[in-house]
Design an enzyme around this catalytic site. Structure first.
Site, mmCIF file in Angstrom:
data_model
loop_
_atom_site.group_PDB
_atom_site.id
_atom_site.type_symbol
_atom_site.label_atom_id
_atom_site.label_comp_id
_atom_site.label_asym_id
_atom_site.label_seq_id
_atom_site.Cartn_x
_atom_site.Cartn_y
_atom_site.Cartn_z
ATOM 1 N N SER A 121 -39.098 -11.243 60.908
ATOM 2 C CA SER A 121 -38.333 -12.479 60.732
ATOM 3 C C SER A 121 -37.583 -12.601 59.418
ATOM 4 O O SER A 121 -36.786 -13.514 59.247
ATOM 5 C CB SER A 121 -39.263 -13.687 60.892
ATOM 6 O OG SER A 121 -39.676 -13.814 62.229
ATOM 7 N N SER A 168 -37.100 -15.166 62.744
ATOM 8 C CA SER A 168 -37.118 -16.611 62.733
ATOM 9 C C SER A 168 -36.468 -17.231 61.501
ATOM 10 O O SER A 168 -36.311 -18.459 61.425
ATOM 11 C CB SER A 168 -38.554 -17.107 62.857
ATOM 12 O OG SER A 168 -39.334 -16.735 61.728
ATOM 13 N N LYS A 210 -37.269 -22.201 53.802
ATOM 14 C CA LYS A 210 -37.424 -22.184 55.248
ATOM 15 C C LYS A 210 -38.348 -23.324 55.682
ATOM 16 O O LYS A 210 -39.373 -23.584 55.042
ATOM 17 C CB LYS A 210 -37.998 -20.841 55.689
ATOM 18 C CG LYS A 210 -38.110 -20.649 57.199
ATOM 19 C CD LYS A 210 -38.605 -19.236 57.507
ATOM 20 C CE LYS A 210 -38.781 -19.009 58.998
ATOM 21 N NZ LYS A 210 -39.231 -17.629 59.295
#
Length: 478
Positions: free
Chosen positions: A176, A152, A76
């Protein structure tokens, strides 16, 4: 073997076994992962950047031994730093930020033999449940590209669901990991606070609200990754008690007869989408069929105080992150450097005094005290992960000046996840159902503090009873 066809048949441990038996070379797995990026990401927009040269260097150096040796992996583009690779955090203001060293979690990924070949999109600084940064554009859901993949860690979830990689790094400060897992039909475990390291530059994320782990196709991959990343790094401020054995060893073990409470409405009493209510009821019945004690029951906490305190802590931490970047650049953010939502968080964070911040932390810790009583008599709390199906792109507009409306929409969509971040408890989203339109529906289990093992045993039991590995979006068949 036909790698193109067989790649879809294996999770990360399965691919590693192929490498160990000499049936495939790590370079071939990387070639297939990159081919799949080329085939699907023009429709998904979920990749932030590729790291092909670094991945090939890793393979050439022979750094593909370990429990995930040779398995393609994605990182990520937020929090986890990979030396020499830009970490933009979905923000124009952070574009070109290149770390000089790895964070501890990334070091452990490397030691496990994971081959990181790219970075996945995130909303700006992780501050949205949709992954639609103004800098870089939106990531889309592979089940329906008009819909959000969640956030996210939405880029990570979209690419794993599309079978670009069997698992991917993710972070969770308010859901997330679990929300995009639910939106994209994956398994997503948020570990106990402090289970995975936050160093070397910080002791915790977002005042203890945020942690790192992954989204994955299978429970066993998640358990094994937790084995290789869990544990304090030097100087860690705290660490939960270690389990007696490995996390992988409990996958497939009998969890015993668990007491599970479930809810069919949100903590504020709002109705669930009919499909999400139905899947939750079906999961409660399944748990009962598996021998568990299941009853309609839920923990309670001061919702208004918790929400205000959560915002205070997040806003202050976001403001500090932006201030750190401003010091590095030698200038404050300009009018086009930050989206409106993040800019408002920075402004609010800068207005927060030390006493207000400490009061917010105390309020968050009170949530942990309020919720703990429920888990003296229950092993888990079952709800849907989110209250409704993933909405269309643009629903959660983080660049809107109407902050109150934005946060209200977020709260209605995700009313269950953030309590685990406040209490520090482990929680997971399990892809056990689907809507009438064949979109994934995840169910959420909040577990006892420090007890990922029971959640993993339950998840593996559910995975065996209602297998989900074979369910994939049509877009994955490339």
């Amino acid at each position: 073997m036909s790698l193109r066809a067989d790649y879809l048949r294996y999770d990360g441990m399965g691919l590693t076994a192929l490498v160990a038996r000499g049936e495939v070379h790590p370079g071939e797995l990387l070639d297939e992962a990159l081919r799949r990026v080329e085939a699907v990401d023009h429709r998904l927009g979920a990749m932030a950047s590729t790291m092909e040269e670094e991945a090939r260097r890793q393979i050439a150096r022979g750094e593909v031994t370990g429990p995930f040796g040779g398995t393609p992996f994605l990182l990520k583009d937020l929090r986890a730093q990979y030396a020499g690779t830009p970490t933009s955090a979905g923000s124009r203001f952070f574009a070109g930020a290149v770390p000089e060293y790895d964070t501890e979690v990334v070091r452990r990924h490397r030691r496990a033999g994971l081959v990181t070949f790219g970075k996945t999109k995130t909303p700006e600084l992780g501050c949205n449940l949709a992954t639609e940064p103004r800098y870089g554009g939106p990531a889309r859901n592979p089940w329906n590209t008009a819909l959000i993949p969640g956030g996210s860690s939405g880029g990570a979830a979209a690419l794993v669901a599309a079978r670009v990689a069997p698992l991917a790094h993710a972070t969770d400060g308010g859901g997330s990991i679990r929300i995009p897992a639910a939106c994209c039909g994956l398994f997503g475990l948020k570990p106990t606070r402090g289970r995975t390291p936050a160093g070397p530059d910080r002791g915790e994320g977002w005042g203890g609200l945020s942690t790192e782990h992954a989204v994955s196709l299978t429970v066993r991959d998640s358990a094994l990754l937790l084995d290789v990343t869990a544990g304090p790094d030097p100087g860690a401020p705290y660490y939960p008690a270690s389990p007696p054995g490995s996390f992988l060893s409990v996958v497939g073990a009998d969890p015993g007869r668990l007491r599970i409470g479930f809810s069919l409405h949100t903590p504020r009493g709002h109705d669930l989408h009919p499909d999400h209510r139905r899947v939750t009821e079906e999961t409660a019945l399944l748990c009962e069929e598996l021998g568990h004690i299941v009853e309609e029951a839920s923990p309670s906490w001061d919702l208004n105080q918790a929400g205000s305190a959560y915002s205070t802590v997040v806003n202050a931490n976001v403001a500090r992150t932006v201030e750190d970047r401003a010091r590095t650049l030698g200038r404050p953010p300009g009018p086009d450097d930050l989206e409106a939502g993040v800019r408002h968080r920075v402004e609010e964070g800068n207005r927060t005094g030390a006493l207000a911040y400490l009061e917010a932390l105390d309020a968050i810790h009170r949530v942990g005290r309020q919720v703990s009583g429920f888990f003296e008599t229950h092993h888990a709390w079952l709800t849907p992960t989110v209250a409704s199906p993933p909405p269309p792109l643009g629903t959660f507009n983080a660049d809107s000046e109407d902050t109150a409306q934005f946060r209200s929409l977020i709260g209605r969509f995700s009313p269950f996840c953030s309590v685990a971040n406040m209490t520090g408890q482990p929680a997971m989203s399990v892809p056990l159902g689907e809507t009438l339109d064949r979109l994934p529906v995840g169910v959420h289990f909040l577990g006892r503090y420090g007890d990922e093992a029971t959640l993993l045993m339950l998840a593996a039991q559910l995975e065996e009873a209602r297998p989900w590995f074979g369910r994939r979006p049509a877009l994955a068949d490339v």
